[in-house]
Each structure stands twice: as C-alpha cells, then as structure tokens.
Scaffold this motif. Structure first.
Motif, PDB file in Angstrom:
ATOM      1  N   TRP A   3       0.793  -1.159  -0.146  1.00 48.28           N
ATOM      2  CA  TRP A   3       0.134   0.019   0.007  1.00 48.28           C
ATOM      3  C   TRP A   3       0.826   1.264   0.124  1.00 48.28           C
ATOM      4  CZ3 TRP A   3      -0.426  -3.873   3.846  1.00 48.28           C
ATOM      5  CH2 TRP A   3       0.307  -3.348   5.324  1.00 48.28           C
ATOM      6  N   ALA A   4       0.223   2.402  -0.600  1.00 47.85           N
ATOM      7  CA  ALA A   4       1.071   3.730  -0.473  1.00 47.85           C
ATOM      8  C   ALA A   4       0.279   4.919  -0.218  1.00 47.85           C
ATOM      9  CB  ALA A   4       1.534   3.650  -2.048  1.00 47.85           C
ATOM     10  N   GLY A   5       1.212   5.841   0.037  1.00 45.28           N
ATOM     11  CA  GLY A   5       0.519   7.221   0.600  1.00 45.28           C
ATOM     12  C   GLY A   5       0.400   7.070   1.918  1.00 45.28           C
ATOM     13  N   ARG A   6      -0.152   8.580   2.560  1.00 41.04           N
ATOM     14  CA  ARG A   6      -0.240   8.656   4.065  1.00 41.04           C
ATOM     15  C   ARG A   6      -1.654   9.040   4.277  1.00 41.04           C
ATOM     16  NH1 ARG A   6       3.944   8.664   7.389  1.00 41.04           N
ATOM     17  NH2 ARG A   6       2.683   9.999   8.896  1.00 41.04           N
ATOM     18  N   MET A   7      -1.988   8.345   5.524  1.00 43.76           N
ATOM     19  CA  MET A   7      -3.522   9.036   5.746  1.00 43.76           C
ATOM     20  C   MET A   7      -3.326  10.261   6.654  1.00 43.76           C
ATOM     21  SD  MET A   7      -6.437   6.648   7.754  1.00 43.76           S
ATOM     22  CE  MET A   7      -6.467   5.576   6.132  1.00 43.76           C
ATOM     23  N   ARG A   8      -4.040  11.230   6.417  1.00 38.62           N
ATOM     24  CA  ARG A   8      -3.990  12.428   7.377  1.00 38.62           C
ATOM     25  C   ARG A   8      -4.958  12.413   8.366  1.00 38.62           C
ATOM     26  NH1 ARG A   8       1.135  14.255   6.736  1.00 38.62           N
ATOM     27  NH2 ARG A   8       1.534  14.483   4.547  1.00 38.62           N
ATOM     28  N   LEU A   9      -4.884  11.565   9.301  1.00 36.34           N
ATOM     29  CA  LEU A   9      -5.478  11.333  10.435  1.00 36.34           C
ATOM     30  C   LEU A   9      -4.914  11.759  11.675  1.00 36.34           C
ATOM     31  CD1 LEU A   9      -8.196  10.565  11.826  1.00 36.34           C
ATOM     32  CD2 LEU A   9      -7.065   8.157  11.698  1.00 36.34           C
ATOM     33  N   GLY A  10      -5.487  12.265  12.631  1.00 36.02           N
ATOM     34  CA  GLY A  10      -4.772  12.429  13.980  1.00 36.02           C
ATOM     35  C   GLY A  10      -6.000  13.050  15.014  1.00 36.02           C
ATOM     36  N   THR A  11      -5.643  12.600  16.232  1.00 37.89           N
ATOM     37  CA  THR A  11      -6.410  12.862  17.326  1.00 37.89           C
ATOM     38  C   THR A  11      -5.880  14.054  18.186  1.00 37.89           C
ATOM     39  OG1 THR A  11      -7.611  12.057  19.368  1.00 37.89           O
ATOM     40  CG2 THR A  11      -5.560  11.118  18.704  1.00 37.89           C
ATOM     41  N   PHE A  12      -6.619  15.093  18.461  1.00 37.08           N
ATOM     42  CA  PHE A  12      -5.856  16.245  18.755  1.00 37.08           C
ATOM     43  C   PHE A  12      -6.043  16.667  20.279  1.00 37.08           C
ATOM     44  CE2 PHE A  12      -6.393  16.254  14.256  1.00 37.08           C
ATOM     45  CZ  PHE A  12      -5.271  16.804  13.803  1.00 37.08           C
ATOM     46  N   GLU A  13      -6.477  15.790  21.192  1.00 37.78           N
ATOM     47  CA  GLU A  13      -6.134  16.044  22.604  1.00 37.78           C
ATOM     48  C   GLU A  13      -4.479  16.218  22.794  1.00 37.78           C
ATOM     49  OE1 GLU A  13      -9.678  13.639  22.303  1.00 37.78           O
ATOM     50  OE2 GLU A  13      -7.730  13.404  21.640  1.00 37.78           O
ATOM     51  N   ILE A  14      -3.735  15.977  21.869  1.00 35.55           N
ATOM     52  CA  ILE A  14      -2.227  16.143  22.213  1.00 35.55           C
ATOM     53  C   ILE A  14      -2.238  17.705  22.281  1.00 35.55           C
ATOM     54  CG2 ILE A  14      -1.452  14.062  21.343  1.00 35.55           C
ATOM     55  CD1 ILE A  14      -1.541  15.002  18.224  1.00 35.55           C
ATOM     56  N   LEU A  15      -3.201  18.503  22.057  1.00 35.69           N
ATOM     57  CA  LEU A  15      -2.986  20.115  22.524  1.00 35.69           C
ATOM     58  C   LEU A  15      -2.611  20.067  23.775  1.00 35.69           C
ATOM     59  CD1 LEU A  15      -5.931  21.462  20.615  1.00 35.69           C
ATOM     60  CD2 LEU A  15      -3.599  21.510  20.061  1.00 35.69           C
ATOM     61  N   LEU A  16      -2.604  18.984  24.563  1.00 36.71           N
ATOM     62  CA  LEU A  16      -2.121  18.965  26.081  1.00 36.71           C
ATOM     63  C   LEU A  16      -0.464  19.262  25.761  1.00 36.71           C
ATOM     64  CD1 LEU A  16      -4.208  16.105  27.430  1.00 36.71           C
ATOM     65  CD2 LEU A  16      -4.402  18.357  27.764  1.00 36.71           C
ATOM     66  N   MET A  17      -0.065  19.117  24.822  1.00 36.19           N
ATOM     67  CA  MET A  17       1.398  19.562  24.639  1.00 36.19           C
ATOM     68  C   MET A  17       1.552  21.179  24.881  1.00 36.19           C
ATOM     69  SD  MET A  17       2.629  16.729  24.068  1.00 36.19           S
ATOM     70  CE  MET A  17       1.086  16.159  25.006  1.00 36.19           C
ATOM     71  N   LEU A  18       0.683  21.814  25.155  1.00 31.05           N
ATOM     72  CA  LEU A  18       0.595  23.205  25.589  1.00 31.05           C
ATOM     73  C   LEU A  18       1.713  23.222  26.659  1.00 31.05           C
ATOM     74  CD1 LEU A  18      -2.887  24.764  25.108  1.00 31.05           C
ATOM     75  CD2 LEU A  18      -0.996  25.450  23.992  1.00 31.05           C
ATOM     76  N   VAL A  19       1.730  22.178  27.569  1.00 33.74           N
ATOM     77  CA  VAL A  19       2.727  22.039  28.747  1.00 33.74           C
ATOM     78  C   VAL A  19       3.876  21.562  28.027  1.00 33.74           C
ATOM     79  CG1 VAL A  19       3.189  21.015  30.876  1.00 33.74           C
ATOM     80  CG2 VAL A  19       0.848  21.571  30.254  1.00 33.74           C
ATOM     81  N   HIS A  20       4.985  22.171  27.927  1.00 35.42           N
ATOM     82  CA  HIS A  20       6.216  21.802  27.159  1.00 35.42           C
ATOM     83  C   HIS A  20       7.130  21.357  28.658  1.00 35.42           C
ATOM     84  CE1 HIS A  20       5.044  25.108  24.622  1.00 35.42           C
ATOM     85  NE2 HIS A  20       5.088  25.935  25.432  1.00 35.42           N
ATOM     86  N   ALA A  21       7.344  19.865  28.181  1.00 33.30           N
ATOM     87  CA  ALA A  21       7.623  19.276  29.203  1.00 33.30           C
ATOM     88  C   ALA A  21       8.664  18.136  28.489  1.00 33.30           C
ATOM     89  CB  ALA A  21       6.671  18.393  29.816  1.00 33.30           C
ATOM     90  N   SER A  22       9.776  17.470  29.411  1.00 31.61           N
ATOM     91  CA  SER A  22      10.564  16.644  28.913  1.00 31.61           C
ATOM     92  C   SER A  22      10.826  15.490  30.031  1.00 31.61           C
ATOM     93  CB  SER A  22      11.815  17.348  28.704  1.00 31.61           C
ATOM     94  OG  SER A  22      12.947  16.579  28.532  1.00 31.61           O
ATOM     95  N   ALA A  23      11.338  14.287  29.717  1.00 32.46           N
ATOM     96  CA  ALA A  23      11.811  13.312  30.501  1.00 32.46           C
ATOM     97  C   ALA A  23      12.964  12.733  30.013  1.00 32.46           C
ATOM     98  CB  ALA A  23      10.518  12.272  30.617  1.00 32.46           C
ATOM     99  N   ALA A  24      13.719  13.107  29.024  1.00 31.04           N
ATOM    100  CA  ALA A  24      14.808  12.386  28.500  1.00 31.04           C
ATOM    101  C   ALA A  24      16.177  13.430  28.603  1.00 31.04           C
ATOM    102  CB  ALA A  24      14.755  12.204  27.081  1.00 31.04           C
ATOM    103  N   CYS A  25      16.028  14.694  29.059  1.00 32.77           N
ATOM    104  CA  CYS A  25      17.048  15.601  28.955  1.00 32.77           C
ATOM    105  C   CYS A  25      17.590  15.640  30.411  1.00 32.77           C
ATOM    106  CB  CYS A  25      16.828  17.200  28.785  1.00 32.77           C
ATOM    107  SG  CYS A  25      16.090  17.331  27.031  1.00 32.77           S
ATOM    108  N   GLU A  26      18.984  15.659  30.434  1.00 34.49           N
ATOM    109  CA  GLU A  26      19.674  15.852  31.741  1.00 34.49           C
ATOM    110  C   GLU A  26      19.792  17.394  32.128  1.00 34.49           C
ATOM    111  OE1 GLU A  26      23.554  14.148  31.256  1.00 34.49           O
ATOM    112  OE2 GLU A  26      22.890  12.265  30.336  1.00 34.49           O
ATOM    113  N   PHE A  27      19.417  17.286  33.552  1.00 32.86           N
ATOM    114  CA  PHE A  27      19.480  18.575  34.451  1.00 32.86           C
ATOM    115  C   PHE A  27      20.236  18.467  35.548  1.00 32.86           C
ATOM    116  CE2 PHE A  27      15.231  18.225  32.068  1.00 32.86           C
ATOM    117  CZ  PHE A  27      15.350  19.472  31.377  1.00 32.86           C
ATOM    118  N   GLY A  28      20.521  19.703  36.035  1.00 33.96           N
ATOM    119  CA  GLY A  28      21.258  19.670  37.274  1.00 33.96           C
ATOM    120  C   GLY A  28      20.749  19.323  38.418  1.00 33.96           C
TER     121      GLY A  28
END
Length: 505
Positions: A3-28
């Motif tokens: 099969w070919a092509g991409r399906m432009r589908l998404g669910t947008f509660e990921i607007l919760l990304m308004l919170v800029h967060a991280s779990a992988a960076c190293e901090f002091g």
C-alpha cells in the motif's frame, strides 16, 4: 501486500502539549533554581481540550490522503485473485465519546470510543482461472466501520525542547463491513472479498492511523512551541523558554518548567536563584503561569538598552498634564515655565536614565527608576529653548489586572525625589512654588499618564501574538515576594487549530 501514501488522520487532545515538558534531558541537581517560568495545566483544561476531539478528527478526515490498498490471494479453482482499492474517501464521520486521563509520572492516556465512518471508493479486481480464463472488473464499494482508539502520549526532550512520542497507539475494530455497488445484501462477490479485504484494511488503518497520530503529535508540539516562542518575543527582545527541568505529570495536572532567560543582542542574562516550588500553585483553575521577578528586571533592562523607555508628550496631552487644576498657583507656574509659548509649540520628553529596578511584593509590583524630564519650547521665529530639565528618582507600586481583553495597570502610592532641577524661570532653584507644582503634577497626573501609555502598548503587543483570540475567564494576577502568579480559566479558539490543520493536511 503493498500500500502507498499517508493517511492524514490525527486525534488532537495532544494539544495537551501546551505544557512544554521533557523526560529525557539531563538537568542539574537543583533544576528549580534556574526556573524562571512555570506552566501548569490542570485536569479541567485537559478535559476542555478533549471536547474538541470530534471536530478536529472530522477536519483531519476531510483532509486525509488515504492510501491505495493492493492485495493478492490464491483461491481454489479461481487461481490467483488480485485487487486494488482506490479513490478512498470518508463520509459520515461521528465520534461517540472521547476521554483523557493523566497517569502520574507516565503518560497522557487518550481513549476515543466508537469512531464510526463510511469509507467509499473503487474496487478493481481480477483473477486467472484454472483454465486460463482472465476476468477484470471495477465496482464501487462502501465500508462501514466502528473503531476505538487508545493513544498513550509520552513526553521526551530534544535539545532542551519538548518532543512527543505517540507511537504507543492501538486501534480496536468493532465493525468493518464491505458493501459492493451499494448492495447491502450478501452475495458471492462480497463473500469472496470481504474477509481478506477487511483483514488488509485493518492492517493499513492500524499502521497509517497510528503513524499519522505520532506524526501530528510532533508537528503540533512544534507548532505550540513556535507559538509560545513568538508570544515572548518582540523585535530584538525575546525570552528563552527551553526546559529547565523534567516535567511533573500528576493525576490532576501537568507542569513544565522553563529557563525564562531574556535574550537581547549582547545582553547576558544569568539566573540561578529561583524561589519556585510546585507547592506555590494550586489546582482550582485551569491554567497557571508562575513568573520570576528576575524576568521582569531583565526585560526592563533589555527595554532600556533598546531605547524603548522614552516618551514624548505634546499638544493637548501636554496641556492636560500641566493644567491638572485651575488655580492661581498653577497658572503662575505654567506661565513662568512656558514663557507664554503655546503647548502646540512645546514638547516634553521623558526617559529613563538607568535600568529600572522591579521588585515583586504582596502589595503589587514596585518599580524604582531614575527618570529625566526635559521641556522645550519653540517660539515662532526663535531658536528652540530648553526651559525645564530635571532628574528624579520615582518609586511607584502598580497593581495589574486583565479584563475585557485589556491589560489594566493601577498605580498606588508613589514617592518622588529630585536629583537635578534646572528651570529658566527659577535659575537659583530657590522658588518652591514651581518645584512643589511639578512634584504634585508628576505624582497626580504624570505617573498615571505614563502608565496610560504603557497599558495600550502592552495590550496591543499581546493581542498581536493572538491573546485576544482566547476567551479568558476570571483572570487573576497575584504578586508575591519575588514572583507573580497568573491564574485563569479559558476557552480555546477552535479556528486556530482548524486553520493549522488546513495548512498542514
């Protein structure tokens, strides 16, 4: 199977990304010490954003680029059967229920129940029979579907900025029914193709939908970051919103911590003495912003270096300033200062001589600044003349509020101390009437006049970043020793995301 092509589908509660967060960076070892800005989004805000799911998914489906689906299978007596589904479109999309849950120190769990959609398109099939008989046909098809989606969004960090991982994604099919040529009754052709076309379609949807959700999660995270970065930038002055520590994901809120360092040309901003603690914020409102006193001092310094702390007053504004009261003493002082020159032929310039110092206290924002005032007259046919120059240290306490999409600054008590005073009407400086008049004028009219100029300027700046698009309810600006808390409820501007979808899907 291909099969070919991409399906432009998404669910947008990921607007919760308004919170800029991280779990992988190293901090002091003490990351809160370099925290200048904090954003806390509580569960009610997450639920509000979750309500937008239906419209946003419908917009994504309308703009979807569905892949062609190709398959092949060997059938007894019929030989090898090949098929191709093309021109796939979706109609009659509906969503029964959408839920969001915050898993402490884990992820944002989003459940979308009973997504019903009708896929339409063209089925082309052909087979080579055992006696070399070849047949090729094209028929219209319709597929009725009912799907549940489960998405678990984790937050990661790349180069001190938020990145999302929505690859933990599952689709559950409750219904996937194929109809050919609009015939709802089963027939031999439908029975032949239903099983393996349905199997193929399930694999395609699971792969393409989840890949698209993960893709859009990252795109939306970048979109929100760009939106936030633009909001805290004006020309050469900006604020560094890169992450200062790992996020907190609690059952009732998400919280992110940012450096908040002011960036301006060669100006160097350093901060390592934050007083932030998560206990300073509550969970009763939808959105919280915690801002360190250091940010305001740094912004004031950058504004001073950028020569923005200059105000020119002339004409009617100048008249209103000097004629605040109609008394004999006032008229005498004005006559002596302006020497009979019209206000239209006069100008007053006010500017800061040094970086203003800002202190956040429970009673309000205390601003201390060394300010110069110069009044010049331009008598017709004569050379311009500076008739008044003074330097004064002004300390004023300001309370801030936000209402009807406008910033409101209310000056409270003020203190004025003259450092330099030169007036052509009083060369010796021994006439107390002029100085007393000017001191009263500055405190009663001058300071409110300057603040009245700042209010619309800052409101216009915030609106140019899109703040007026949001419906902000009951905002509160609370000052404490060393920091400010802004807390509010809000409604998200739907068209902002829909425009975003239209531009990217």
């Amino acid at each position: 199977m291909l099969w070919a092509g991409r399906m432009r589908l998404g669910t947008f509660e990921i607007l919760l990304m308004l919170v800029h967060a991280s779990a992988a960076c190293e901090f002091g070892p003490f990351p809160y010490s370099v925290t200048g800005i904090v954003c806390r989004m509580t569960k009610p805000a997450a639920l509000l954003l979750n309500q937008e799911t239906a419209q946003l998914i419908q917009a994504a489906f309308r703009n979807a680029k569905f892949p062609n689906i190709t398959g092949e299978r060997s059938m007894r007596l019929l030989g090898k059967v090949a098929y191709r589904l093309t021109n796939i479109q979706v109609n009659d999309l509906s969503i029964e229920q959408s839920e969001v849950e915050l898993k402490e120190n884990d992820a944002i769990h989003i459940t979308i129940k009973n997504v019903t959609a009708v896929f339409k398109g063209t089925l082309t099939y052909g087979y080579a029979g055992a006696w070399f008989l070849q047949l090729f046909h094209s028929v219209d098809f319709e597929i009725e579907s009912s799907i549940d989606l489960q998405i678990n969004i984790k937050l990661t960090c790349q180069k001190d900025q938020v990145a999302t991982d929505a690859s933990d994604c599952y689709l559950t099919f409750h219904k996937l029914t194929l109809h050919l040529q609009g015939d709802k009754e089963p027939g031999w052709l439908k029975q032949l193709f239903t099983d393996f076309i349905s199997f193929t379609l399930k694999l395609v949807l699971k792969s393409e939908v989840c890949n698209e959700i993960n893709f859009l999660a990252q795109v939306l995270a970048n979109f929100v970051l760009d939106l936030a970065a633009n909001f805290v930038q004006d020309k050469d002055i900006s604020v560094d919103i890169s992450l200062a520590s790992v996020p907190l994901i609690k059952a009732n809120y998400l919280e992110s911590h940012h450096k908040g360092l002011v960036l301006y040309k060669n100006y160097s901003d350093v901060f390592s003495d934050s007083v932030f603690s998560p206990s300073l914020l509550t969970e009763s409102r939808m959105l919280y912003f915690w801002l360190s006193e250091h940010i305001f001092n740094s912004l004031a310094s950058a504004a001073f270096l950028d020569k923005r702390l200059v105000l020119t007053i002339r004409g009617e504004k100048l008249q209103a300033l000097f004629e605040m009261e109609d008394t004999e003493a006032q008229r005498k002082a004005v006559q002596m200062i302006f020497q009979g020159t019209s206000y239209n032929d006069s100008v007053a310039k006010v500017w800061s001589l040094a970086h203003p110092q800002i202190s956040l206290q429970p009673e309000g924002t205390v601003v201390k600044s060394l300010v110069a005032v110069e009044v010049s007259i331009f008598p017709p046919g004569e050379e311009p003349l500076t008739v008044l120059y003074m330097e004064k240290e002004i300390t004023v306490t300001i309370q801030a509020a936000y209402a009807e999409k406008k910033l409101i600054l209310h000056p409270l008590n003020s203190r004025i101390e003259f450092k330099v005073f030169k007036c052509t009407a009083d060369p010796s400086g021994n006439d107390p009437s002029i100085r007393n008049f000017l001191q009263t004028m500055i405190s009663v009219v001058g300071i409110p006049e300057v603040i009245s100029r700042i209010e619309p300027a800052l409101t216009s700046l915030m609106n140019s970043k899109g703040l007026h698009l949001f419906e902000i309810r009951n905002p509160e600006i609370i000052t404490r020793k060393g920091y400010i808390i802004v807390q509010l409820d809000f409604s998200f501007p739907k068209h902002l995301l829909l425009d975003f979808l239209e531009n990217r899907l």
